[in-house]
Design an enzyme around this catalytic site. Structure first.
Site, PDB file in Angstrom:
ATOM      1  N   ASP A  39       4.871  -6.608  -1.811  1.00 41.26           N
ATOM      2  CA  ASP A  39       4.372  -6.090  -0.543  1.00 41.26           C
ATOM      3  C   ASP A  39       3.991  -7.251   0.368  1.00 41.26           C
ATOM      4  O   ASP A  39       2.966  -7.915   0.157  1.00 41.26           O
ATOM      5  CB  ASP A  39       3.156  -5.181  -0.798  1.00 41.26           C
ATOM      6  CG  ASP A  39       2.606  -4.555   0.487  1.00 41.26           C
ATOM      7  OD1 ASP A  39       3.053  -4.951   1.592  1.00 41.26           O
ATOM      8  OD2 ASP A  39       1.718  -3.688   0.384  1.00 41.26           O
ATOM      9  N   SER A  93      -0.363   3.058   7.463  1.00 39.48           N
ATOM     10  CA  SER A  93      -1.081   2.448   6.344  1.00 39.48           C
ATOM     11  C   SER A  93      -1.837   1.181   6.734  1.00 39.48           C
ATOM     12  O   SER A  93      -2.730   0.739   6.009  1.00 39.48           O
ATOM     13  CB  SER A  93      -0.103   2.142   5.208  1.00 39.48           C
ATOM     14  OG  SER A  93       1.001   1.415   5.710  1.00 39.48           O
ATOM     15  N   HIS A 153       1.338  -5.241   3.979  1.00 39.13           N
ATOM     16  CA  HIS A 153      -0.101  -4.930   3.983  1.00 39.13           C
ATOM     17  C   HIS A 153      -0.886  -6.184   3.630  1.00 39.13           C
ATOM     18  O   HIS A 153      -0.302  -7.254   3.458  1.00 39.13           O
ATOM     19  CB  HIS A 153      -0.380  -3.796   2.996  1.00 39.13           C
ATOM     20  CG  HIS A 153       0.362  -2.544   3.348  1.00 39.13           C
ATOM     21  ND1 HIS A 153       1.524  -2.172   2.736  1.00 39.13           N
ATOM     22  CD2 HIS A 153       0.102  -1.613   4.287  1.00 39.13           C
ATOM     23  CE1 HIS A 153       1.973  -1.046   3.279  1.00 39.13           C
ATOM     24  NE2 HIS A 153       1.128  -0.689   4.226  1.00 39.13           N
TER      25      HIS A 153
END
Ligand SMILES: *[C@@H]1O[C@H](CO)[C@@H](O)[C@H](O)[C@H]1NC(C)=O
Length: 354
Positions: free
Chosen positions: A330, A107, A333
């Protein structure tokens, strides 16, 4: 275990008996290391307005998800010993007319891929674009330029297959490499899936050849898997046709004491980068694995050595602004616009060097 070590020993011997690796060109070029530097405020940033980039994934669009602070959008990476060439999207498209650029990995490859599509689209907002998806292959193209910017989702680069015993990570096998052939610029990345344990671990066994192993040191497995990838590159890539990059380990910010803020639970209250050019926290173990594997390769691979510049950006993560509710945090990311734009600025700088 003995045969396991034997196999690993065999891989190692095979490597050391071959020619001495061509060079350590995987790192910086022309006397300036782009990867040593610091983050400075620059009012010309961000490089695009994410709200005019309709294909930013929900999880990365922090402004839209309600992130109130905006200073994190304003940081530019400044190498210590030189300036990075500024990114000119139109020029980038002209230079890559008729070419394919492919990000292969997890990702974080998705993160940099989306960033590049936004950087290009914002440069030529009236040029048509097309998107398509075939299984794990996501293509974004500019028909006017014949340029395709592609993301091929692949967590490990080596094969993860279903066998009778369960899901097996085959450390010595790459069966999907045909999809990497004929691409002009390849940017690979794999790291964080290897670090998973317990319920987030996506495999049941490791395999090398006939040897099946339930558990081993994950960084050792990472090294064997990455070495398999390196051998694939060495045997299949023609450097006069294809430029190969490896996107280094991107930092997470889960433990506040790493950046000398033991009160910080994770990245969620962070609104500013770590100052200066040094990260006080521990080294990421994946970094040495990547450098060691790349240094033993024969074909040139440029390392996008983003570890330090990401370590310093404790403020750059989506944090609670992923659009999935504030219970989800998160810290791995990156918001877009944001830190991956800089990875593309450096990618562009490297592509400008012949
Ligand atoms: C980004 O675009 C949106 C919508 O077009 C606009 O409301 C917003 O002010 C823009 N943000 C910046 C920083 O220019």
């Amino acid at each position: 275990m003995a045969s396991w070590l034997g196999l690993f020993g065999h891989v190692f011997v095979a490597l050391t008996l071959s020619l001495v690796p061509a060079s350590s060109q995987y790192h910086h070029v022309h006397g300036c290391n782009y990867f040593e530097g610091s983050w400075v405020l620059d009012n010309s940033y961000p490089l695009y307005n994410a709200s005019s980039c309709p294909f930013v994934g929900k999880g990365f669009d922090c402004v839209k998800n309600g992130r109130p602070d905006k200073e994190y959008l304003k940081y530019r990476w400044q190498p210590n010993d030189c300036d990075l060439p500024s990114f000119n999207g139109q020029d980038f498209l002209e230079r890559h007319r008729g070419k394919k650029i492919m990000f292969v990995g997890d990702s974080l490859s998705n993160n940099i891929w989306q960033s590049l599509t936004c950087m290009l689209h914002s440069a030529v907002p009236y040029s048509e674009y097309a998107t398509s998806q075939q299984k794990q292959l996501f293509t974004f193209s500019f028909p006017e330029y014949g340029v395709s910017v592609i993301f091929l989702k692949n967590g490990f680069l080596v094969d993860l297959v279903k066998e009778k015993v369960g899901k097996v990570l085959r450390l010595d096998s790459i069966s999907t490499g045909d999809q990497w052939k004929g691409v002009d610029v390849l940017i690979f990345n794999t790291n964080h899936w290897w670090t998973h344990t317990g319920r987030s671990q996506t495999w049941d066994y490791f395999r090398i050849g006939n040897t099946l192993v339930k558990e081993m040191d994950h960084m050792k497995a990472y090294k064997i898997g990455l070495t398999t990838w390196g051998k694939w590159i060495d045997s299949n890539i023609d450097p006069s046709k294809t430029r190969v990059f490896f996107q280094g380990v991107s930092a997470s910010h889960i433990v506040g004491k790493e950046w000398n803020d033991p009160k910080a639970k994770d990245c969620r209250a962070e609104t500013q980068p770590v100052e200066g050019s040094k990260y006080p926290g521990p080294k990421n173990p994946g970094e040495d694995v990547v450098k060691s594997v790349l240094s033993r390769m024969y074909k040139p691979v440029y390392l996008l050595d983003i570890t330090l510049l990401t370590q310093l950006r404790k403020d750059g993560h989506p944090s609670t602004y992923t659009g999935a509710g504030s219970a989800f945090v998160d810290c791995s990311h990156w918001c877009l616009a944001g830190v991956p734009d800089t990875w593309n600025v450096i990618l562009n700088a490297a592509l400008l060097q012949k």
